[in-house]
Design an enzyme around this catalytic site. Structure first.
Site, PDB file in Angstrom:
ATOM      1  CD  GLN A   1      -1.187   0.066   3.721  1.00  0.00           C
ATOM      2  OE1 GLN A   1      -1.550  -1.041   4.115  1.00  0.00           O
ATOM      3  NE2 GLN A   1      -1.609   1.190   4.292  1.00  0.00           N
TER       4      GLN A   1
ATOM      5  CB  CYS B   1      -4.666  -1.141   5.530  1.00  0.00           C
ATOM      6  SG  CYS B   1      -5.724  -0.380   6.795  1.00  0.00           S
TER       7      CYS B   1
ATOM      8  CG  HIS C   1      -2.965  -2.681   9.291  1.00  0.00           C
ATOM      9  ND1 HIS C   1      -2.859  -1.923   8.145  1.00  0.00           N
ATOM     10  CD2 HIS C   1      -2.224  -3.802   9.048  1.00  0.00           C
ATOM     11  CE1 HIS C   1      -2.088  -2.537   7.266  1.00  0.00           C
ATOM     12  NE2 HIS C   1      -1.705  -3.687   7.783  1.00  0.00           N
TER      13      HIS C   1
ATOM     14  CG  ASN D   1       0.490  -6.410   6.585  1.00  0.00           C
ATOM     15  OD1 ASN D   1      -0.451  -5.646   6.352  1.00  0.00           O
ATOM     16  ND2 ASN D   1       1.430  -6.099   7.452  1.00  0.00           N
TER      17      ASN D   1
END
Length: 345
Positions: free
Chosen positions: A145, A151, A288, A309
């Protein structure tokens, strides 16, 4: 007279010893400082970091020193995981949260009511002991990102890519940038944060998402390109919330598809994670969005989640993190069980 001379001699000796000790301490401090300067220079070269001026470099060095001290302190302990001075090591906590996270839980109204939890009647005895959707071809490669607090878009897309693969047999890399640019009339505000449920609703209302290649990621807010956005490559029918604070229910869901998850990504242990199974203490300030793409059991018997992630492949285990599951805290480690959700097709 002899006593006075003796006292004076002892005093002088004490002063000399003190001076020598201070000198030795100063030498060690200087050596430690020089070693840290060298470590910072090596880190800058590794990550291509360049500062605007000497004052900024000096300030960043102090932040780097503090973060390295924390990392080394944790790594010196007896843990199931270890940390590293990664690409975020010269950022303060506030700077990091502002640009590398971006999940905004719905405030006031709470979470939107969804259609239910389709896996409620699934028995834990009937699901596998371990699942890895990467091995089943339902997870696209790790994305990054960058310096954009979106996110939420990456978490949304990761779980949608999974259900699209499971329902159509095709793994399609979908566009986070379409969400960043076009999903701006509700909770979701591009690089300024958003939430996954609102993103799912946007995708439903707009008929789907286009591909990553058609509407590539720029790590910045842009104007919605309606011509690109209208070229839908995949769609979803709805979305559901996993019952809050219930890791057993989360496992039922993840056994069947990748799931969007919110965590405290600004926690220092999560931020600097490099490998192993993250465990122990962690915050629950949800900020997040990530995606649960499996679960398993480590060789020492520790149960864990596999999380995708959006901080690139140099972070964690090739961009993934394993987080301990079935802990005493009902919210799960770093709050991972507090607000999971998934799309339906």
């Amino acid at each position: 007279m002899a006593t006075r001379r003796s006292s004076a001699f002892l005093f002088a000796a004490a002063v000399l010893a003190c001076a020598c000790a201070l000198g030795a301490m100063a030498a060690r401090d200087l050596a430690d400082h020089q070693a840290m300067v060298a470590k910072h220079e090596q880190w800058m070269a590794k990550y291509g970091r360049v500062y605007t001026d000497a004052a900024e470099k000096a300030r960043r060095l102090e932040v780097f020193k503090a973060n390295v001290a924390l990392i080394e302190s944790v790594n010196a302990g007896n843990h199931k995981f270890w940390l590293e001075a990664n690409q975020f090591a010269d950022l303060t906590d506030d700077e990091f949260r502002a640009t590398r996270t971006g999940y905004k839980p719905a405030s006031g109204k709470g979470r939107r009511t969804t259609t239910g939890f389709r896996y409620a009647n699934v028995s834990l005895d009937d699901i596998p002991d371990s699942v890895d959707w990467r091995a089943k071809g339902a997870v696209t490669p790790i994305k990054d990102q960058g310096e954009c607090g979106c996110c939420w878009a990456f978490s949304t897309v990761a779980s949608m890519e999974g259900i699209v693969k499971l329902s159509t047999g095709k793994l399609i890399s979908l566009s986070e940038q379409e969400l960043v640019d076009c999903d701006v009339n509700g909770m979701d505000q591009g690089c300024n944060g958003g939430e996954m449920d609102d993103a799912f609703q946007f995708i439903i209302d707009n008929g789907g998402l286009t591909t990553e290649s058609n509407y590539p990621y720029t790590a910045s807010d842009g104007t919605c390109d309606s011509s690109k956005a209208s070229n839908d490559a995949a769609s979803i029918k709805g979305y559901e919330d996993v019952p809050a604070n219930d890791e057993a229910s989360l496992r039922k869901a993840v056994a069947n598809q990748p799931v969007s998850v919110a965590v405290d990504g600004g926690d220092s242990h999560f931020r600097f994670y490099k490998g192993g199974v993250l465990s122990g203490t962690c915050g629950t300030e949800l900020d997040h969005g990530i995606a649960a793409v499996g679960y398993g059991v480590a060789s020492d018997g520790t149960k864990y989640w596999i999380m995708k992630n959006s901080w690139g492949t140099s972070w964690g285990e090739g961009g993934y993190i394993r987080m301990e599951r079935d802990i005493a805290d009902e919210g799960g480690l770093c709050g991972l069980a507090m607000q999971p959700s998934y799309p339906t097709a």
